[in-house]
Design a protein around this motif. Sequence first.
Motif, mmCIF file in Angstrom:
data_model
loop_
_atom_site.group_PDB
_atom_site.id
_atom_site.type_symbol
_atom_site.label_atom_id
_atom_site.label_comp_id
_atom_site.label_asym_id
_atom_site.label_seq_id
_atom_site.Cartn_x
_atom_site.Cartn_y
_atom_site.Cartn_z
ATOM 1 N N PHE A 1 0.818 -1.212 0.000
ATOM 2 C CA PHE A 1 0.000 0.000 0.000
ATOM 3 C C PHE A 1 0.855 1.266 0.000
ATOM 4 O O PHE A 1 0.364 2.349 0.282
ATOM 5 N N LEU A 2 2.130 1.120 -0.329
ATOM 6 C CA LEU A 2 3.031 2.264 -0.400
ATOM 7 C C LEU A 2 3.225 2.671 -1.852
ATOM 8 O O LEU A 2 3.644 1.875 -2.684
ATOM 9 N N ASP A 3 2.909 3.921 -2.130
ATOM 10 C CA ASP A 3 3.213 4.507 -3.430
ATOM 11 C C ASP A 3 4.469 5.342 -3.224
ATOM 12 O O ASP A 3 4.503 6.207 -2.334
ATOM 13 N N ILE A 4 5.489 5.091 -4.000
ATOM 14 C CA ILE A 4 6.777 5.761 -3.807
ATOM 15 C C ILE A 4 6.648 7.279 -3.872
ATOM 16 O O ILE A 4 7.344 7.998 -3.170
ATOM 17 N N ASN A 5 5.740 7.786 -4.682
ATOM 18 C CA ASN A 5 5.598 9.235 -4.843
ATOM 19 C C ASN A 5 4.650 9.877 -3.847
ATOM 20 O O ASN A 5 4.882 10.988 -3.395
ATOM 21 N N SER A 6 3.574 9.176 -3.479
ATOM 22 C CA SER A 6 2.564 9.822 -2.639
ATOM 23 C C SER A 6 2.419 9.215 -1.250
ATOM 24 O O SER A 6 1.622 9.691 -0.453
ATOM 25 N N GLY A 7 3.169 8.172 -0.937
ATOM 26 C CA GLY A 7 3.083 7.576 0.393
ATOM 27 C C GLY A 7 1.990 6.518 0.466
ATOM 28 O O GLY A 7 1.671 5.853 -0.518
ATOM 29 N N CYS A 8 1.390 6.393 1.618
ATOM 30 C CA CYS A 8 0.373 5.371 1.859
ATOM 31 C C CYS A 8 -0.887 5.676 1.045
ATOM 32 O O CYS A 8 -1.399 6.789 1.070
ATOM 33 N N ILE A 9 -1.371 4.657 0.355
ATOM 34 C CA ILE A 9 -2.564 4.844 -0.477
ATOM 35 C C ILE A 9 -3.838 4.367 0.215
ATOM 36 O O ILE A 9 -4.926 4.478 -0.347
ATOM 37 N N LEU A 10 -3.717 3.849 1.426
ATOM 38 C CA LEU A 10 -4.903 3.365 2.127
ATOM 39 C C LEU A 10 -5.794 4.509 2.572
ATOM 40 O O LEU A 10 -5.310 5.532 3.072
ATOM 41 N N PRO A 11 -7.108 4.343 2.443
ATOM 42 C CA PRO A 11 -8.026 5.331 3.015
ATOM 43 C C PRO A 11 -7.837 5.353 4.538
ATOM 44 O O PRO A 11 -7.534 4.305 5.135
ATOM 45 N N PRO A 12 -8.003 6.500 5.172
ATOM 46 C CA PRO A 12 -7.771 6.588 6.615
ATOM 47 C C PRO A 12 -8.532 5.549 7.445
ATOM 48 O O PRO A 12 -7.999 5.032 8.420
ATOM 49 N N ASP A 13 -9.746 5.213 7.062
ATOM 50 C CA ASP A 13 -10.532 4.259 7.846
ATOM 51 C C ASP A 13 -10.066 2.814 7.686
ATOM 52 O O ASP A 13 -10.507 1.928 8.410
ATOM 53 N N LEU A 14 -9.142 2.560 6.761
ATOM 54 C CA LEU A 14 -8.626 1.210 6.557
ATOM 55 C C LEU A 14 -7.163 1.057 6.975
ATOM 56 O O LEU A 14 -6.593 -0.031 6.857
ATOM 57 N N LYS A 15 -6.567 2.135 7.457
ATOM 58 C CA LYS A 15 -5.172 2.043 7.906
ATOM 59 C C LYS A 15 -5.112 1.259 9.212
ATOM 60 O O LYS A 15 -5.912 1.459 10.111
ATOM 61 N N PRO A 16 -4.157 0.348 9.315
ATOM 62 C CA PRO A 16 -4.047 -0.446 10.537
ATOM 63 C C PRO A 16 -3.541 0.377 11.720
ATOM 64 O O PRO A 16 -2.785 1.335 11.562
ATOM 65 N N PHE A 17 -3.986 -0.018 12.889
ATOM 66 C CA PHE A 17 -3.573 0.642 14.124
ATOM 67 C C PHE A 17 -2.056 0.617 14.262
ATOM 68 O O PHE A 17 -1.454 1.591 14.684
ATOM 69 N N ASP A 18 -1.433 -0.504 13.888
ATOM 70 C CA ASP A 18 0.035 -0.627 13.955
ATOM 71 C C ASP A 18 0.719 0.552 13.276
ATOM 72 O O ASP A 18 1.719 1.079 13.774
ATOM 73 N N CYS A 19 0.204 0.935 12.118
ATOM 74 C CA CYS A 19 0.810 2.035 11.366
ATOM 75 C C CYS A 19 0.598 3.373 12.062
ATOM 76 O O CYS A 19 1.472 4.236 12.038
ATOM 77 N N SER A 20 -0.545 3.528 12.695
ATOM 78 C CA SER A 20 -0.839 4.811 13.336
ATOM 79 C C SER A 20 -0.030 5.040 14.602
ATOM 80 O O SER A 20 0.089 6.174 15.050
ATOM 81 N N ILE A 21 0.518 3.976 15.182
ATOM 82 C CA ILE A 21 1.297 4.152 16.423
ATOM 83 C C ILE A 21 2.800 3.948 16.230
ATOM 84 O O ILE A 21 3.565 4.058 17.182
ATOM 85 N N TRP A 22 3.229 3.623 15.002
ATOM 86 C CA TRP A 22 4.653 3.438 14.758
ATOM 87 C C TRP A 22 5.413 4.677 15.190
ATOM 88 O O TRP A 22 4.944 5.773 14.904
ATOM 89 N N PRO A 23 6.485 4.595 15.896
ATOM 90 C CA PRO A 23 7.368 3.469 16.187
ATOM 91 C C PRO A 23 7.130 2.815 17.553
ATOM 92 O O PRO A 23 8.033 2.222 18.116
#
Length: 171
Positions: free
Chosen positions: A77-99
């Motif tokens: 779900f990583l686009d090299i130019n624009s970053g994460c392509i996931l809609p906010p409501d589908l982003k995993p909690f793990d990603c929101s609390i990294w690191p």
Amino acid sequence: MLSSILSKSDCAACRFCCSFRRQSLWETPIFDASTVEKLRVLYPKTKFRPVGKASYTFDISDQYKTNAPKEEAPCPFLDINSGCILPPDLKPFDCSIWPFRAVRRTETGKQPLYVALTPTCPAINKVPQAKINSLVQEEGLGKKILDYAKEHPDIIKDWSEFLSNNVYEEN
């Protein structure tokens, strides 16, 4: 919440958390079954594999070109130019609390759940420990992480030397 200590520009420039070495596939983010169903519709080429009792993560095992343990493969779900392509409501909690990570530590005889800081994030290593502690302990991020982990135990990582920088534990 994390934006108070990590700038979006630092994260966007780095994206270290969005690629995974073969030896660190345990770090791939966890999705619940209903989210995976939605993701399969939006991104039908993405492969998933079960993790734990009721969770999934993406399967990038076919993205590696060698057997080198340090070779990296990007999140699907990583686009090299624009970053994460996931809609906010589908982003995993793990990603929101990294690191940060919820960590199970059973050998201590005390509270088995902690919040640990992942030492590989280049940006977090530039943040004073006092600011990190304030965010996690005083501003409530630590409690938020552990509350979520109790409801979704598949996100809990096992304690290791790698995840030994415990920055929060419930009293």
